[in-house]
Design a protein around this motif. Sequence first.
Motif, PDB file in Angstrom:
ATOM      1  N   SER A 149      -9.274   2.076  -2.945  1.00 41.90           N
ATOM      2  CA  SER A 149      -8.052   1.362  -3.297  1.00 41.90           C
ATOM      3  C   SER A 149      -7.970   0.038  -2.553  1.00 41.90           C
ATOM      4  O   SER A 149      -7.663  -1.007  -3.139  1.00 41.90           O
ATOM      5  N   ALA A 188      -0.946  -3.495   0.987  1.00 41.19           N
ATOM      6  CA  ALA A 188       0.260  -3.063   0.272  1.00 41.19           C
ATOM      7  C   ALA A 188      -0.104  -2.194  -0.935  1.00 41.19           C
ATOM      8  O   ALA A 188       0.520  -1.157  -1.180  1.00 41.19           O
ATOM      9  N   ILE A 189      -1.108  -2.619  -1.667  1.00 44.54           N
ATOM     10  CA  ILE A 189      -1.568  -1.829  -2.821  1.00 44.54           C
ATOM     11  C   ILE A 189      -2.022  -0.454  -2.358  1.00 44.54           C
ATOM     12  O   ILE A 189      -1.705   0.567  -2.979  1.00 44.54           O
ATOM     13  N   THR A 190      -2.754  -0.414  -1.256  1.00 44.86           N
ATOM     14  CA  THR A 190      -3.274   0.844  -0.727  1.00 44.86           C
ATOM     15  C   THR A 190      -2.151   1.791  -0.338  1.00 44.86           C
ATOM     16  O   THR A 190      -2.272   3.010  -0.502  1.00 44.86           O
ATOM     17  N   LEU A 191      -1.036   1.263   0.134  1.00 46.26           N
ATOM     18  CA  LEU A 191       0.097   2.109   0.523  1.00 46.26           C
ATOM     19  C   LEU A 191       0.981   2.491  -0.666  1.00 46.26           C
ATOM     20  O   LEU A 191       1.480   3.608  -0.747  1.00 46.26           O
ATOM     21  N   VAL A 192       1.173   1.559  -1.594  1.00 41.14           N
ATOM     22  CA  VAL A 192       2.093   1.789  -2.712  1.00 41.14           C
ATOM     23  C   VAL A 192       1.462   2.660  -3.802  1.00 41.14           C
ATOM     24  O   VAL A 192       2.132   3.504  -4.403  1.00 41.14           O
ATOM     25  N   GLU A 193       0.181   2.469  -4.065  1.00 42.72           N
ATOM     26  CA  GLU A 193      -0.481   3.187  -5.166  1.00 42.72           C
ATOM     27  C   GLU A 193      -0.343   4.701  -5.075  1.00 42.72           C
ATOM     28  O   GLU A 193       0.003   5.350  -6.072  1.00 42.72           O
ATOM     29  N   LEU A 222       2.002   6.460  -3.721  1.00 45.77           N
ATOM     30  CA  LEU A 222       3.398   6.825  -3.983  1.00 45.77           C
ATOM     31  C   LEU A 222       3.703   6.783  -5.481  1.00 45.77           C
ATOM     32  O   LEU A 222       4.302   7.705  -6.037  1.00 45.77           O
ATOM     33  N   VAL A 223       3.263   5.718  -6.141  1.00 46.88           N
ATOM     34  CA  VAL A 223       3.476   5.593  -7.583  1.00 46.88           C
ATOM     35  C   VAL A 223       2.701   6.682  -8.320  1.00 46.88           C
ATOM     36  O   VAL A 223       3.212   7.294  -9.263  1.00 46.88           O
ATOM     37  N   ASN A 224       1.490   6.954  -7.877  1.00 41.63           N
ATOM     38  CA  ASN A 224       0.663   7.978  -8.510  1.00 41.63           C
ATOM     39  C   ASN A 224       1.297   9.368  -8.378  1.00 41.63           C
ATOM     40  O   ASN A 224       1.224  10.179  -9.302  1.00 41.63           O
ATOM     41  N   THR A 225       1.926   9.639  -7.248  1.00 40.65           N
ATOM     42  CA  THR A 225       2.592  10.925  -7.041  1.00 40.65           C
ATOM     43  C   THR A 225       3.744  11.106  -8.027  1.00 40.65           C
ATOM     44  O   THR A 225       3.894  12.167  -8.644  1.00 40.65           O
TER      45      THR A 225
END
Length: 74
Positions: free
Chosen positions: A15, A31-36, A38-41
């Motif tokens: 990621s 940021a992408i690594t942290l947000v992805e 959460l969104v995927n969950t």
Amino acid sequence: MAKSAAFGIVHIATSFGVGYALTGSLALAGAITLVEPLVNTVAHYGFDKAWERWAVPRRDAAVSPTDASALPAH
């Protein structure tokens, strides 16, 4: 458990790598690594609910094994 942890590390690294390759920014990649995840969950939860509703036959719609009218005629 070790395999899951190792895959988690691979997922995070992938990621981050993709985010950095696309943006050229360490901050955006982070940021992408942290947000992805959460969104995927949240997306996975919604997918499971939709799957239960539409893809899995409903119990109330299933034919009872004792329902003789549902058996093929001989």
